[in-house]
Design an enzyme around this catalytic site. Structure first.
Site, short mmCIF file in Angstrom:
data_model
loop_
_atom_site.label_atom_id
_atom_site.label_comp_id
_atom_site.label_asym_id
_atom_site.label_seq_id
_atom_site.Cartn_x
_atom_site.Cartn_y
_atom_site.Cartn_z
N ARG A 1 0.75 -1.34 0.11
CA ARG A 1 0.07 -0.03 0.03
C ARG A 1 0.84 1.18 -0.28
NH1 ARG A 1 -4.15 -0.18 4.45
NH2 ARG A 1 -5.02 1.66 3.48
N CYS B 1 -1.25 6.08 8.91
CA CYS B 1 -1.67 4.62 8.34
C CYS B 1 -3.02 5.01 7.14
CB CYS B 1 -2.16 4.01 9.62
SG CYS B 1 -3.48 4.40 10.51
#
Length: 286
Positions: free
Chosen positions: A176, A236
């Site tokens: 990611r 995050c």
């Protein structure tokens, strides 16, 4: 109380009048698990359930945003958590959600908060007892108070791109971070905040779910090119696993670390924010 306590320590302390045990399990939607039902099926005796999914600012434009001090204090009082309580948090979550509860409790004024090393999985693996149903404790006073000095907004992070006063660390997995793995939410771009460094939160744990040693934690941040002499901003996907990095750094004595609460849910959804893809630059040898 140390910030990280063992299952044996907790077993020895259960029943102390000032001890409060909290199940702070929370799951991502794609994990299709219900933390409240799992708590009712099996929890550490005496533990109450902290519903993190509803402990948010429902008026915020992005999900999972920190609640107001008033809302937080009210919820803690209803759980029986009050001023002077020793609070031990645990979870059974792949995203280590107890760290989110730890961040909020310390931000909102709790003085004595710890995590159970290995969570309830280790407790059960050792054959320790589980309770069923729901626990209720008498209400206790929790003072309304907040210190937001360790919270960063999108505007703060944008400003930081220019002055570079703080180094950004990203807790998401490498795929990611680089953009090779697409976001599950199609409204979000792929990639990462420019100049950030990647320390996947899962790398901080041993195979049995316990935390790595202080030396191992320090080595992971060093290997990722994180300058531990600088203040840091942790990010995050949605403000959850960024707290894992913050707690890990707390374990090695580094507390000048802030949470970008909006994280990629906010940054990746805004076409105007700059984004990078690909691996982070290699760490240059000292």
């Amino acid at each position: 109380m140390d910030p990280l306590v063992s299952t044996q320590w907790l077993a020895d302390e259960i029943g102390a009048s000032d001890l409060r045990i909290v199940d702070a399990s929370a799951f991502l939607p794609e994990q299709k698990r219900n933390p409240a039902l799992e708590y009712e099926a099996c929890h550490i005796p005496g533990a109450v359930f902290m519903d993190l999914a509803n402990l948010v600012d429902t008026t915020a434009p992005v999900p999972n945003t920190l609640p107001s001090a008033e809302k937080f204090a009210s919820r803690m009082q209803s759980l029986g958590l009050g001023d002077g309580s020793r609070i031990v948090l645990y979870d059974d979550s792949p995203v280590k959600s107890a760290t989110r509860a730890w961040f909020m409790l310390t931000m909102f004024g709790a003085q004595n908060v710890a995590l159970l090393d290995g969570g309830i999985a280790k407790w059960k693996a050792e054959g320790r007892p589980c309770a069923q149903g729901r626990e209720t404790l008498r209400h206790r006073h929790f003072t309304v108070w907040s210190d937001e000095s360790h919270v960063r907004s999108k505007a703060d992070v944008l400003r930081n791109l220019k002055d570079r006063r703080e180094q950004v660390i990203d807790a998401r997995g490498a795929g990611r971070f680089t953009g090779e793995q697409k976001e599950t939410n199609p409204a979000l771009a792929s990639g990462h905040i420019p100049a950030s460094r990647n320390v996947p939160y899962a790398s901080l744990f041993r195979p049995d779910g316990t935390w790595k040693s202080a030396d191992e934690i320090r080595a992971l941040f060093d290997a990722a090119g994180v300058d531990l002499s600088r203040p840091l901003i942790s990010s995050c996907g949605s403000g959850m696993t960024a707290n894992v990095l913050i707690f890990a750094l707390h374990l090695i004595g580094k507390d000048d670390v802030s949470l970008y609460d909006g994280s990629w849910s906010e940054w990746g959804a805004d076409p105007a924010t700059p984004k990078e893809t690909g691996p982070q630059p290699a760490v240059q040898p000292a």
